[in-house]
Write a protein that holds these residues in place. Structure first.
Motif, short mmCIF file in Angstrom:
data_model
loop_
_atom_site.label_atom_id
_atom_site.label_comp_id
_atom_site.label_asym_id
_atom_site.label_seq_id
_atom_site.Cartn_x
_atom_site.Cartn_y
_atom_site.Cartn_z
N LEU A 102 0.84 -1.19 0.00
CA LEU A 102 0.00 0.00 0.00
C LEU A 102 0.88 1.24 0.00
O LEU A 102 1.93 1.26 0.65
N LEU A 139 -3.61 0.60 -3.51
CA LEU A 139 -3.35 -0.83 -3.36
C LEU A 139 -2.62 -1.32 -4.60
O LEU A 139 -3.15 -1.25 -5.72
N LEU A 157 -7.79 1.62 -1.67
CA LEU A 157 -8.23 0.88 -0.49
C LEU A 157 -9.29 1.71 0.21
O LEU A 157 -9.04 2.86 0.57
N ASP A 158 -10.45 1.14 0.43
CA ASP A 158 -11.58 1.88 0.98
C ASP A 158 -11.68 1.69 2.49
O ASP A 158 -12.41 0.83 2.98
N ALA A 199 -12.00 -3.52 3.63
CA ALA A 199 -10.58 -3.28 3.37
C ALA A 199 -9.79 -4.58 3.47
O ALA A 199 -8.89 -4.83 2.67
N GLN A 212 -10.30 -6.58 0.33
CA GLN A 212 -9.53 -6.03 -0.78
C GLN A 212 -8.07 -6.49 -0.70
O GLN A 212 -7.46 -6.84 -1.72
N ILE A 213 -7.50 -6.43 0.49
CA ILE A 213 -6.10 -6.80 0.65
C ILE A 213 -5.91 -8.31 0.47
O ILE A 213 -4.98 -8.75 -0.21
#
Length: 200
Positions: A70, A172, A183-184, A192, A195-196
């Motif tokens: 990130l 990201l 990244l939200d 989040a 997403q990761i």
């Protein structure tokens, strides 16, 4: 009339560019939703960088190949937004660590004239030790800002001091160093984390 045609072309070009930007945003958002289509790597955002690390030495992005990470932008004298983002990131990283997962987080100062390596080291000590602060010369930092399409504006204050308005988005990046999407954090830790996990 030639003037009318030129004006019409200008309007069409403006709307065309806006449409491309909107399509990129919508495409990224849809791609990052759980169950959405495969994420497109948006290679127009990001690029190689070499900056001074708050942990000592120089961080070369070439050493990050094979590891998703990130990237965020901020500055140590930011009153509210930056510390809030870093605190949320600290909680997120800890949750990942409890799952046995890790992701590198690199926080680039937009104020390299004041944010020396020592200042960044002291500032980052308040957050997760898995977050690395990065600084450099104004030229080096400016190159990274441009590569990541980060908007940064220096704002003079009445007392002769200054502050910054800047992109607060977290980028990201996948294992090849390509931009996957924002990244939200505002949508909550669960999203989040999803997403990761998708890039690990």
């Amino acid at each position: 009339m030639p003037t009318e045609r030129a004006s019409r072309r200008s309007v069409l070009l403006t709307f065309g560019l806006l449409g491309l930007g909107l399509a990129a945003i919508v495409g990224t958002t849809v791609a990052l939703l759980p169950g959405g289509p495969a994420r497109p790597a948006m290679s127009v955002v990001g690029g190689p960088f070499r900056l001074q690390s708050s942990k000592g030495g120089v961080l070369d992005s070439a050493t990050l190949v094979g590891k998703p990470y990130l990237v965020g932008f901020g500055f140590t004298q930011c009153p509210n937004v930056c510390p809030t983002v870093l605190a949320d990131l600290t909680n997120l990283i800890e949750a990942l660590h409890q799952e046995g997962r890790d992701i590198g987080v690199y926080y680039v100062t937009v104020d390299p004239e004041r944010d020396t390596v020592a200042v960044m080291r002291d500032y980052m000590a308040s957050f997760s030790d898995r977050i690395t602060g990065l600084t450099g010369t104004p030229e080096e930092v400016g190159q990274v800002e441009r590569a990541f399409r980060a908007e940064v504006r220096k704002v003079p204050l009445k007392d002769g001091d200054y502050t910054f308005e800047h992109t607060a988005m977290l980028y990201l990046m996948d294992a090849a160093g390509r931009f996957v999407g924002p990244l939200d954090l505002a949508a909550g830790q669960d999203l989040a984390l999803k997403q990761i996990r998708a890039v690990l």
